[in-house]
Design a protein around this motif. Structure first.
Motif, PDB file in Angstrom:
ATOM      1  N   THR A  45       0.833  -1.205   0.000  1.00 14.43           N
ATOM      2  CA  THR A  45       0.000   0.000   0.000  1.00 14.43           C
ATOM      3  C   THR A  45       0.866   1.253   0.000  1.00 14.43           C
ATOM      4  N   MET A  46       1.927   1.235   0.811  1.00  7.50           N
ATOM      5  CA  MET A  46       2.790   2.418   0.906  1.00  7.50           C
ATOM      6  C   MET A  46       3.542   2.685  -0.396  1.00  7.50           C
ATOM      7  N   CYS A  47       3.712   1.650  -1.205  1.00  3.76           N
ATOM      8  CA  CYS A  47       4.437   1.795  -2.473  1.00  3.76           C
ATOM      9  C   CYS A  47       3.519   2.121  -3.652  1.00  3.76           C
ATOM     10  N   THR A  48       2.235   1.973  -3.480  1.00  2.00           N
ATOM     11  CA  THR A  48       1.318   2.153  -4.613  1.00  2.00           C
ATOM     12  C   THR A  48       0.396   3.357  -4.428  1.00  2.00           C
ATOM     13  N   TYR A  55       5.814   5.888  -0.884  1.00  2.00           N
ATOM     14  CA  TYR A  55       6.981   5.866   0.000  1.00  2.00           C
ATOM     15  C   TYR A  55       7.989   4.772  -0.389  1.00  2.00           C
ATOM     16  N   SER A  56       8.025   4.424  -1.659  1.00  2.00           N
ATOM     17  CA  SER A  56       8.926   3.354  -2.105  1.00  2.00           C
ATOM     18  C   SER A  56      10.384   3.664  -1.776  1.00  2.00           C
ATOM     19  N   GLN A  57      10.831   4.871  -2.114  1.00  2.00           N
ATOM     20  CA  GLN A  57      12.229   5.229  -1.871  1.00  2.00           C
ATOM     21  C   GLN A  57      12.544   5.220  -0.374  1.00  2.00           C
ATOM     22  N   PHE A 116       9.829  -1.303  -7.932  1.00  2.00           N
ATOM     23  CA  PHE A 116      10.640  -0.110  -7.679  1.00  2.00           C
ATOM     24  C   PHE A 116      12.098  -0.292  -8.113  1.00  2.00           C
ATOM     25  N   CYS A 117      12.737  -1.382  -7.712  1.00  2.00           N
ATOM     26  CA  CYS A 117      14.163  -1.588  -8.038  1.00  2.00           C
ATOM     27  C   CYS A 117      14.404  -1.666  -9.544  1.00  2.00           C
ATOM     28  N   PRO A 118      13.635  -2.452 -10.299  1.00  2.00           N
ATOM     29  CA  PRO A 118      13.853  -2.472 -11.763  1.00  2.00           C
ATOM     30  C   PRO A 118      13.617  -1.115 -12.419  1.00  2.00           C
TER      31      PRO A 118
END
Length: 238
Positions: A45-48, A55-57, A116-118
């Motif tokens: 949820t925090m990344c999308t 908040y991905s980074q 996120f990483c790719p």
């Protein structure tokens, strides 16, 4: 429902502390499927969420920082308390624990690996976790031991053990294998760390060992005895 950074991180941190207790052998119930899903869903949820609430980074950075904090507060003190062979046995134990921790954390933060990483061309979480173990300890111990991390931890014991085996004595092969495995595994499938940190020094030491032996044999033995010893050593090490 939107999750703020600190609100979500509090949930993740509770999971991380639970994992630390389990890895350290402290009384702690194992993760249930509900525990896992809550952690995974929180990170997802925090990344999308839409910017500025993606908040991905921040999660990627805090993943690394949490592992570094664990190494600083728990792993380093346990290594500094040990010496010689006991130090290496503790290193083997700590590396095994570290792999378990990184594997579980990577599951909790899996969405970072998947998206996120790719997208940002960043190292995957597994690689970040392994690099924390190698690089942070090397940095923090450099002022104490003034030697490369792996050389400092392993070379003394390897030198003694391998010399003992050359002389026909029994050695702890399992411990030697476990230490070698760390060199290989820390390279994430590549042999650079093994070749640069261990193999080169090992080959030089082997050459020096047999050079000393040959010099002594020439002085002490007849020509036939000398040739016999050379032949026996060649067969033993081939």
């Amino acid at each position: 429902m939107e999750i703020e950074l600190e609100q979500g991180w509090e949930i993740v941190l509770r999971g991380f502390n639970k994992l630390k207790n389990i890895v350290e052998g402290l009384p702690e119930p194992q993760f249930t499927s509900e525990d896992y899903m809550k952690l995974y869903t929180t990170v997802y949820t925090m990344c999308t969420q839409k910017p500025p609430h993606d908040y991905s980074q921040q999660l990627y950075d805090r993943y690394r920082e949490s592992i570094e904090d664990y190494i600083t507060s728990t792993v380093l003190p346990s290594l500094r308390e040990k010496h010689d062979e006991f130090l290496l046995r503790e290193l083997v134990k700590r590396w095994a624990n570290h792999k378990v921790m990184v594997r579980w954390l990577s599951r909790f933060f899996h969405f970072l690996d998947r998206k996120f990483c790719p997208q940002r061309s960043l190292p995957l979480l597994n690689e970040v976790g392994f690099n924390c173990f190698r690089n942070l300890i090397a940095y923090l111990t450099s002022n104490i031991f003034l030697l490369n991390f792996f050389m400092m931890l392993t070379w003394y014991f390897f030198h003694i053990q391998i010399d003992q085996e050359r002389e026909g004595e029994q050695i702890d092969r399992a411990l030697l294998k476990n230490i070698l495995d760390i060199f290989v595994e820390i390279g994430m499938g590549q042999m650079d760390y093994y070749e640069n940190d261990f193999e080169d020094a090992m080959l030089k030491d082997t050459a020096a060992y047999y050079s000393r032996k040959a010099s002594n044999w020439i002085l002490e033995d007849s020509c036939p005895d000398y040739m016999l010893k050379v032949s026996q050593r060649t067969l033993k090490t081939s």
